[in-house]
Scaffold this motif. Sequence first.
Motif: not given
Length: 124
Positions: A3-7, A64-68, A108-113
């Motif tokens: 879910v975080p990766a999709a977001s 290790v994570s889809p978000c990495d 950890l959170f890379r939100w490209g706003k």
Amino acid sequence: MVVPAASIHLNYYLVNRNDVLSYDPIYREVTIKQRNASSTFKLDDIKCIKRFLSPNLAANRALVSPCDEYNYSIIILENGKEFIVTSLLLPNLNLPVDHEKLMIKKTLFRWGKESVNSVSLEGP
């Protein structure tokens, strides 16, 4: 983690949807096309590049994570213009600039706003 990766993926898509970035190594120029407008600048015009990376990606460790893998950069020019480049537009923004101009931020959170200080390419 899906879910975080999709977001993040959706956010990055919305930030750089239909954008094009090209680099000319002979003239050392970058062209960014956004929303039917274009801006070209020389590498010497770059004040700094802020890169937002996961701790694993920044350290060149196994992901290790889809978000990495998701990361984004903000190119800040001497004239104050800013451009956001997400990893969907360019997976690894490695422009040949001086290391002093690079700022690596591990987060950890890379939100490209959209940046508050971004300048529209559409003109006055």
